[in-house]
Enzyme design. Sequence first.
Site, PDB file in Angstrom:
ATOM      1  N   THR A  98       1.324  -1.673  -0.412  1.00  0.00           N
ATOM      2  CA  THR A  98       0.148   0.139  -0.008  1.00  0.00           C
ATOM      3  C   THR A  98       0.831   1.392   0.197  1.00  0.00           C
ATOM      4  O   THR A  98       2.002   1.661   0.633  1.00  0.00           O
ATOM      5  CB  THR A  98      -1.333   0.467   1.438  1.00  0.00           C
ATOM      6  OG1 THR A  98      -1.551  -1.046   1.263  1.00  0.00           O
ATOM      7  CG2 THR A  98      -1.918   1.800   0.631  1.00  0.00           C
ATOM      8  N   LYS A 174      -6.809   1.265  -3.651  1.00  0.00           N
ATOM      9  CA  LYS A 174      -6.489   0.141  -2.193  1.00  0.00           C
ATOM     10  C   LYS A 174      -6.660   1.330  -1.750  1.00  0.00           C
ATOM     11  O   LYS A 174      -6.503   1.203   0.205  1.00  0.00           O
ATOM     12  CB  LYS A 174      -4.955  -0.050  -2.196  1.00  0.00           C
ATOM     13  CG  LYS A 174      -4.403  -0.468  -1.120  1.00  0.00           C
ATOM     14  CD  LYS A 174      -5.854  -1.908  -0.638  1.00  0.00           C
ATOM     15  CE  LYS A 174      -4.554  -2.652   0.384  1.00  0.00           C
ATOM     16  NZ  LYS A 174      -3.210  -3.311   0.315  1.00  0.00           N
ATOM     17  N   LYS A 242       0.316   3.534   9.183  1.00  0.00           N
ATOM     18  CA  LYS A 242       0.873   3.422   8.348  1.00  0.00           C
ATOM     19  C   LYS A 242      -0.440   3.557   6.480  1.00  0.00           C
ATOM     20  O   LYS A 242      -0.031   5.046   6.651  1.00  0.00           O
ATOM     21  CB  LYS A 242       1.617   2.234   7.638  1.00  0.00           C
ATOM     22  CG  LYS A 242       2.059   2.474   6.466  1.00  0.00           C
ATOM     23  CD  LYS A 242       3.111   1.434   5.591  1.00  0.00           C
ATOM     24  CE  LYS A 242       1.910   0.170   5.436  1.00  0.00           C
ATOM     25  NZ  LYS A 242       1.888   0.317   4.124  1.00  0.00           N
TER      26      LYS A 242
END
Length: 300
Positions: A98, A174, A242
């Site tokens: 990602t 995503k 994150k």
Amino acid sequence: MVKKCKTAVIGLGSMGYGIASSALAGGHDTYGFDVNADQVSRFVEDGGAAGDLAVLAPDLDVVLVVVLNAAQTEAVLFGYNGIVNHLTAGAVVIACATVPPEFAREMETRCQAKGVHYLDAPISGGSIKAAKGQLTIMASGSLDAFDAARPVLDSISEKVFELGDHAGAGSAMKAVNQLLAGVHIAAMAEALTFGMTQGVSADKFLEVIPECAGTSWMLENRAPHIVEGDYTPHSSVNIWPKDLGIVLDIAKASNFSAPITATALQQFVAAAGQGLGHEDDAAVAKVYARNAGLSLPGED
């Protein structure tokens, strides 16, 4: 006949190991690489191969990069002894981490300058589906990149969404998915522990709510971890600061307010701050439980 590809999987964590296993089961000559030598040894014991990546690289058709983040992806591709400089023109990099869309576009440009195809290919489905070759892949890249990657994509995935002819679109999708997934995990933890304050046990929550309109895939997947008191990481708490941080960075750049995402992010940051970063992400429920003076299953 399916083309047999000489394939390297870099990153044999919970997702990467399943991907490597699925590529191997799909008939591809598959080599596994990881900083954890035990994972590499385990893969070899399971029928995979290992070796010197720089030596093998010129013969590779496909390189799957299944690492944690953008920095690790760039290091694998272009860092000291980066693999792209050793690949033969026409090989394809399938990048699964990602990352921000602009980073994916930069990697595509740099790979193409070396004659290497780049597929922006974030993944979803968890470690169990990775091991079964049933991932969902949100991919974007050139037609040539898709063509070069397809034999391996078919081995590791149940569904590949082709989202555009340039990198970036896969990572954008995503980010949308991660916004929902992170919020849903935090919301599940909040709802489960709220129910406990009202006398609704965790196991009764899990019995009833999946049959009601308030359910979600994340609820049904993660709540059992809490009920069982098992926080073995399939997807760790540390992933979410994150990933939701990426979502918020993208939102900020677009002048888009995402307050629900920001709230969920703070719960994962709190969990990491309490030493839960390497536990399964369902452990975010412990933040709510501790604040409310509750004992979760397995903590009595």
